[in-house]
Design an enzyme around this catalytic site. Structure first.
Site, mmCIF file in Angstrom:
data_model
loop_
_atom_site.group_PDB
_atom_site.id
_atom_site.type_symbol
_atom_site.label_atom_id
_atom_site.label_comp_id
_atom_site.label_asym_id
_atom_site.label_seq_id
_atom_site.Cartn_x
_atom_site.Cartn_y
_atom_site.Cartn_z
ATOM 1 N N SER A 140 0.843 -1.190 0.000
ATOM 2 C CA SER A 140 0.000 0.000 0.000
ATOM 3 C C SER A 140 0.882 1.245 0.000
ATOM 4 C CB SER A 140 -0.932 -0.045 1.215
ATOM 5 O OG SER A 140 -1.909 0.955 1.152
ATOM 6 N N ARG A 210 -11.915 6.256 10.281
ATOM 7 C CA ARG A 210 -11.528 4.850 10.240
ATOM 8 C C ARG A 210 -12.612 3.991 9.600
ATOM 9 N NH1 ARG A 210 -7.457 1.525 9.437
ATOM 10 N NH2 ARG A 210 -7.558 -0.398 10.665
ATOM 11 N N ASP A 326 -8.938 -6.041 -4.943
ATOM 12 C CA ASP A 326 -8.475 -4.798 -4.329
ATOM 13 C C ASP A 326 -8.912 -3.637 -5.211
ATOM 14 O OD1 ASP A 326 -7.169 -2.644 -3.211
ATOM 15 O OD2 ASP A 326 -5.160 -3.546 -3.270
ATOM 16 N N HIS A 359 -8.233 -4.988 -0.402
ATOM 17 C CA HIS A 359 -6.919 -4.396 -0.173
ATOM 18 C C HIS A 359 -6.198 -5.061 1.001
ATOM 19 C CE1 HIS A 359 -3.773 -1.482 -0.498
ATOM 20 N NE2 HIS A 359 -3.991 -0.965 0.688
ATOM 21 N N ASP A 360 -6.934 -5.510 1.990
ATOM 22 C CA ASP A 360 -6.332 -6.138 3.169
ATOM 23 C C ASP A 360 -5.595 -7.435 2.843
ATOM 24 O OD1 ASP A 360 -6.843 -4.267 5.069
ATOM 25 O OD2 ASP A 360 -8.490 -5.341 6.040
#
Length: 384
Positions: A140, A210, A326, A359-360
């Site tokens: 990232s 968040r 992602d 994305h994680d």
């Protein structure tokens, strides 16, 4: 480590008497040829692997990747994790004292960029006596730093692993960052970034920021699989369904609690939990600084958007990895980097992993992903 000499920043400002927190794993060999720098993403730190003695839940954020016998094997490599300037995990940041004024930086902390972080990391390596990195690696935002290393210090990097990253942010990504920043700056407890002086923390803004970010880190498939449309209290839903016809609390279709304040769906509860947890440990000014650094990164900007020209300086060998679901850093963005490197006849390996995690995924244990990284590090030769 403390640095007295001023660090010139891309903005024209500078930082002096700054501190960089870092951790190392493994042993630096006699030739000093086995060092690997690991760059962190938005809310991570220098604690990349291992567990702090006597502390619960202190596992390093990439512990599945780094350690003895792991893909980045600390029996072979000397791994360095550095906390970036402006962060809130030990390195000099907005919550620290400005040596020029004697007051907490707060909103006065200078803007920092990916390039500034790389310059600071290079100074740390100088202090450690490491001239050349066997590799630099990041996911990232960390991947952007790895890419920037190959451009700012091409002679000091032999290999670069750029994971789930991009050559710059899309307008949509910048938009997500801006909404998150506005959630923080419009929190009444923010006080223009000087909330330290007021003894407050803009927790409401941090929670929302968040929650917004977390939505973008997950894929739709993962959210549906983990939460779907499941509600928190099935028994309550069943009791509402049993109400007599015409009761204002019942409907002929899906019964709701008719509350706009309480979390009813499991995904709502999960996001609120993530937001609450984040607001307890992360600094609001740090969030603003780091998301701005993400927005500003664009090595092709000086070349009229021509990424091939921008990457001509790179001489390292590359591994790029992307993940099909992602959508924050889509595979096509990694392929842009691959094409630009191939245009310059650079040595590039690329893996596009069909993984459902969004994305994680770059933090998780997909066997194919782990195998690709392991194989790449096994291929790197180091002088004893």
């Amino acid at each position: 480590m403390q640095f007295a000499a001023a660090l010139p920043l891309q903005s024209g400002a500078s930082l002096r008497d700054y501190h960089l927190s870092f951790e190392t794993y493994g042993t630096l060999n006699a030739a000093r040829s086995n060092a690997v720098l690991v760059c962190h993403a938005l809310n991570a730190s220098h604690h990349v692997a291992g567990v702090y003695a006597g502390q619960d839940k202190s596992e390093g954020w990439w512990d599945n990747m780094i350690g003895p016998g792991k893909p980045l094997d600390t029996n072979k490599f000397f791994v360095i994790g550095v906390n970036n300037l402006g962060s809130c995990f030990g390195s000099t940041g907005p919550m620290h004292t400005n040596p020029d004024t004697g007051r907490v930086y707060g909103a006065g902390f200078p803007v920092v960029t990916v390039e500034d972080w790389v310059d600071a990391q290079a100074r740390l390596l100088d202090a450690l006596g490491i001239q050349t990195l066997a590799a630099v690696m990041g996911g990232s935002l960390g991947g952007m730093q790895a890419l920037s290393w190959t451009l700012q210090y091409p002679g000091r990097v032999r290999h670069a692993l750029v994971i789930a990253s991009a050559p710059n942010l899309t307008a949509e990504n910048i938009a997500f960052n801006e909404v998150a920043r506005r959630a923080i700056t419009t929190d009444p407890e923010f006080h223009g970034g000087h909330f330290y002086d007021h003894g407050t923390v803009p927790k409401r803004g941090l929670r929302i920021a968040r929650m917004i970010g977390h939505i973008t880190y997950l894929s739709d498939d993962v959210m549906n699989e983990k939460f779907g449309r499941d509600q928190i209290a099935p028994a309550l839903v069943a009791s509402l369904a049993a109400l007599p016809p015409g009761d204002v609390r019942a409907t002929s279709a899906v019964p709701y609690k008719f509350s706009t304040l309480e979390a009813e769906f499991q995904i709502e509860s999960y996001l609120r939990y993530q937001g609450d947890k984040f607001a307890e440990y992360f600094d609001a000014n740090t969030y603003l600084l780091i998301t701005r650094a993400l927005d500003y990164f664009d090595p092709a900007r000086r070349y009229n958007g021509n990424l091939s020209l921008a990457l001509a300086r790179a001489s390292a060998k590359f591994l790029l990895v992307s993940f099909t679901t992602d959508w924050r850093f889509a595979p096509k963005r990694s392929r842009e980097i691959v094409k630009a490197l191939l245009d310059n006849k650079r040595d590039v390996s690329y893996a596009e992993i069909d993984a459902p995690h969004g994305h994680d995924a770059f933090l998780l244990d997909d066997p194919r992903y782990i195998s690709v990284v392991r194989s790449y590090f096994e291929s790197i030769e180091v002088q004893a």
